[in-house]
Design a protein around this motif. Structure first.
Motif, PDB file in Angstrom:
ATOM      1  N   VAL A   1       0.357  -2.742   9.003  1.00 51.80           N
ATOM      2  CA  VAL A   1       0.383  -1.632   8.053  1.00 51.80           C
ATOM      3  C   VAL A   1      -0.678  -1.853   6.986  1.00 51.80           C
ATOM      4  O   VAL A   1      -0.681  -2.882   6.309  1.00 51.80           O
ATOM      5  N   GLY A   2      -1.581  -0.895   6.835  1.00 47.44           N
ATOM      6  CA  GLY A   2      -2.617  -1.003   5.815  1.00 47.44           C
ATOM      7  C   GLY A   2      -3.904  -0.380   6.283  1.00 47.44           C
ATOM      8  O   GLY A   2      -4.088  -0.129   7.486  1.00 47.44           O
ATOM      9  N   SER A   3      -4.817  -0.135   5.341  1.00 46.44           N
ATOM     10  CA  SER A   3      -6.090   0.477   5.698  1.00 46.44           C
ATOM     11  C   SER A   3      -7.261  -0.188   4.991  1.00 46.44           C
ATOM     12  O   SER A   3      -8.360   0.360   4.966  1.00 46.44           O
TER      13      SER A   3
ATOM     14  N   GLN B   1      -9.175  -6.431   9.569  1.00 49.60           N
ATOM     15  CA  GLN B   1      -9.572  -7.705  10.167  1.00 49.60           C
ATOM     16  C   GLN B   1      -8.420  -8.346  10.937  1.00 49.60           C
ATOM     17  O   GLN B   1      -8.600  -8.829  12.056  1.00 49.60           O
ATOM     18  N   ILE B   2      -7.237  -8.341  10.361  1.00 50.49           N
ATOM     19  CA  ILE B   2      -6.082  -8.934  11.040  1.00 50.49           C
ATOM     20  C   ILE B   2      -5.738  -8.156  12.309  1.00 50.49           C
ATOM     21  O   ILE B   2      -5.478  -8.741  13.364  1.00 50.49           O
ATOM     22  N   ALA B   3      -5.742  -6.833  12.229  1.00 45.93           N
ATOM     23  CA  ALA B   3      -5.391  -6.009  13.388  1.00 45.93           C
ATOM     24  C   ALA B   3      -6.374  -6.196  14.532  1.00 45.93           C
ATOM     25  O   ALA B   3      -5.983  -6.319  15.701  1.00 45.93           O
TER      26      ALA B   3
ATOM     27  N   VAL C   1       3.477  -6.344  10.321  1.00 42.93           N
ATOM     28  CA  VAL C   1       2.712  -7.125   9.346  1.00 42.93           C
ATOM     29  C   VAL C   1       2.262  -6.195   8.230  1.00 42.93           C
ATOM     30  O   VAL C   1       1.527  -5.240   8.478  1.00 42.93           O
ATOM     31  N   LEU C   2       2.712  -6.468   7.027  1.00 44.51           N
ATOM     32  CA  LEU C   2       2.345  -5.643   5.879  1.00 44.51           C
ATOM     33  C   LEU C   2       1.071  -6.191   5.242  1.00 44.51           C
ATOM     34  O   LEU C   2       1.089  -7.204   4.537  1.00 44.51           O
ATOM     35  N   ALA C   3      -0.047  -5.536   5.510  1.00 49.11           N
ATOM     36  CA  ALA C   3      -1.310  -5.889   4.845  1.00 49.11           C
ATOM     37  C   ALA C   3      -1.492  -4.902   3.701  1.00 49.11           C
ATOM     38  O   ALA C   3      -2.435  -4.113   3.667  1.00 49.11           O
ATOM     39  N   THR C   4      -0.565  -4.958   2.772  1.00 49.00           N
ATOM     40  CA  THR C   4      -0.445  -3.945   1.719  1.00 49.00           C
ATOM     41  C   THR C   4      -0.841  -4.477   0.349  1.00 49.00           C
ATOM     42  O   THR C   4      -0.478  -3.890  -0.675  1.00 49.00           O
TER      43      THR C   4
ATOM     44  N   VAL D   1       9.676  -8.449   9.807  1.00 48.76           N
ATOM     45  CA  VAL D   1       8.684  -7.893   8.884  1.00 48.76           C
ATOM     46  C   VAL D   1       8.100  -9.046   8.083  1.00 48.76           C
ATOM     47  O   VAL D   1       8.827  -9.803   7.436  1.00 48.76           O
ATOM     48  N   MET D   2       6.796  -9.200   8.130  1.00 56.18           N
ATOM     49  CA  MET D   2       6.128 -10.264   7.389  1.00 56.18           C
ATOM     50  C   MET D   2       4.955  -9.682   6.607  1.00 56.18           C
ATOM     51  O   MET D   2       4.420  -8.626   6.964  1.00 56.18           O
ATOM     52  N   HIS D   3       4.577 -10.335   5.545  1.00 55.58           N
ATOM     53  CA  HIS D   3       3.411  -9.907   4.783  1.00 55.58           C
ATOM     54  C   HIS D   3       2.189 -10.675   5.272  1.00 55.58           C
ATOM     55  O   HIS D   3       2.309 -11.780   5.824  1.00 55.58           O
ATOM     56  N   ALA D   4       1.024 -10.109   5.060  1.00 53.85           N
ATOM     57  CA  ALA D   4      -0.211 -10.789   5.450  1.00 53.85           C
ATOM     58  C   ALA D   4      -0.339 -12.148   4.785  1.00 53.85           C
ATOM     59  O   ALA D   4      -1.034 -13.034   5.299  1.00 53.85           O
ATOM     60  N   ALA D   5       0.323 -12.343   3.648  1.00 56.41           N
ATOM     61  CA  ALA D   5       0.296 -13.650   2.981  1.00 56.41           C
ATOM     62  C   ALA D   5       0.888 -14.740   3.859  1.00 56.41           C
ATOM     63  O   ALA D   5       0.576 -15.928   3.683  1.00 56.41           O
TER      64      ALA D   5
END
Length: 347
Positions: A168-170, A176-178, A275-278, A148-152
């Motif tokens: 993960v994120g909307s 863009q990352i997805a 990937v947490l884009a949260t 599990v990693m963050h977008a950072a």
């Protein structure tokens, strides 16, 4: 008499704040922890482009160089901010990470990582949020044992090429990352809420949309929005990519067993990386001795001015004054608002 104001952070918010304070009669001193004056921009993923055109992202009185209708890259934004910071001269001091801020009579005493101390009646915290990635509790991932990693921490698709990835994120970064990863990996974009778009069609750089958005960004309605996700600004065909299933969009996973995620429709998939884009929350550890944060990690303030501590202000908080307060466009306008309010009190 010129009043000294200390700005903490020399990224986009700190630079904008310093110029606005100077224009309103203060003598700003900017303390930056790192050796650079480009803030978090050099640390974002390699392919990042602004979701708004260059002409929309200039700080007041400092036009963004080059074609005003292009979407600047990460590195172009960093170079622009360095040029702006250079215009502040020796008012900017790098290598001065502020570790604590405490009350000192009618002002504040700041201590830096090297033991230096500074005292001023006015402090503007402009440290952004990149140093504080938001990693929300997601029940469906509680038993997930994969990476599990963050977008950072995401830089380039090569990091995850050939893998099964769930983003993960909307919001804009998640989309863009997805979409970028989908060219080299098997990607699912998992969203807690449906993706919302700012327009019905992709937005060209020369569009009336930007003038309408600029008008909306003048309204001091940011606090009404809380910490909601900014709608996706489709400038590069993201909507069409999602419609085509590149990547596939799903609801959030409901459970996990090892590296297998379970979905609401009973599908089960092995996933290598999540990937947490949260998003992010304000990075304010230096203020722990003077303020308390709400449950979302935000300080108590009114349009950038502390509600509890006179002379303490913020620039760059999400929705602090307008709907674009945390953006390059928004920090210029917010800085002027904060500086004018401070000037009324101290001049």
């Amino acid at each position: 008499m010129t009043t000294t104001a200390i700005v903490i952070g020399a990224g986009q918010s700190g630079i904008a704040a310093a110029f606005a304070l100077r224009d309103n009669g203060f003598r700003p001193l900017v303390l930056e922890a790192g050796s650079d004056t480009a803030g978090s921009w050099p640390h974002y993923y390699d392919s990042l482009r602004l979701f708004t055109p260059a002409h929309f992202n200039a700080l007041p009185g400092r036009p963004f160089p080059g074609d005003p209708d292009r979407y600047p890259t990460r590195d172009e934004v960093a170079a622009y901010l360095r040029t702006c910071a250079a215009d502040l001269g020796d008012a900017v001091r790098t290598g001065h990470g502020v570790t604590s801020v405490v009350r000192d009579g009618s002002g504040y005493r700041l201590r830096t990582v090297d033991g230096a101390e500074f005292v001023a009646p006015v402090v503007v915290s402009a440290t952004g949020s990149f140093a504080n990635p938001h990693r929300p509790h997601i029940p469906g991932l509680a038993r997930y044992t994969g990476r599990v990693m963050h977008a950072a921490d995401y830089r380039t698709p090569a990091q995850l090429a050939g893998q099964r990835v769930v983003v993960v994120g909307s919001g804009n970064s998640a989309v863009q990352i997805a979409v970028e990863l989908a060219a080299v990996a098997d990607v699912i974009l998992a969203c807690r809420t449906p993706i919302r778009y700012a327009s019905t069609e992709p937005i060209p750089a020369r569009s009336r949309f930007w003038s309408l958005l600029a008008s909306a960004a003048r309204l001091p309605v940011g606090p009404l929005f809380g910490t909601g996700t900014i709608p996706v600004i489709d400038t590069d065909g993201y909507r069409n990519a999602l419609r085509a299933g590149r990547p596939e969009v799903r609801d959030m996973p409901t459970a996990a067993a090892g590296t297998v995620l379970c979905w609401p429709d009973d599908r089960r998939d092995h996933v290598d990386t999540v990937v947490l884009a949260t998003g992010y929350r304000p990075a304010l550890p230096h203020l722990r001795a003077v303020i308390t944060l709400d449950r979302n990690g935000f300080p108590r303030h009114r349009h950038g001015l502390s509600s509890t501590h006179p002379g303490l202000a913020f620039v760059g908080l999400e929705y602090q004054h307008t709907i674009l307060s945390a953006t390059l466009h928004g920090v210029g306008r917010d800085s002027r608002h904060v500086a004018r309010r401070l000037a009324r009190r101290y001049r």
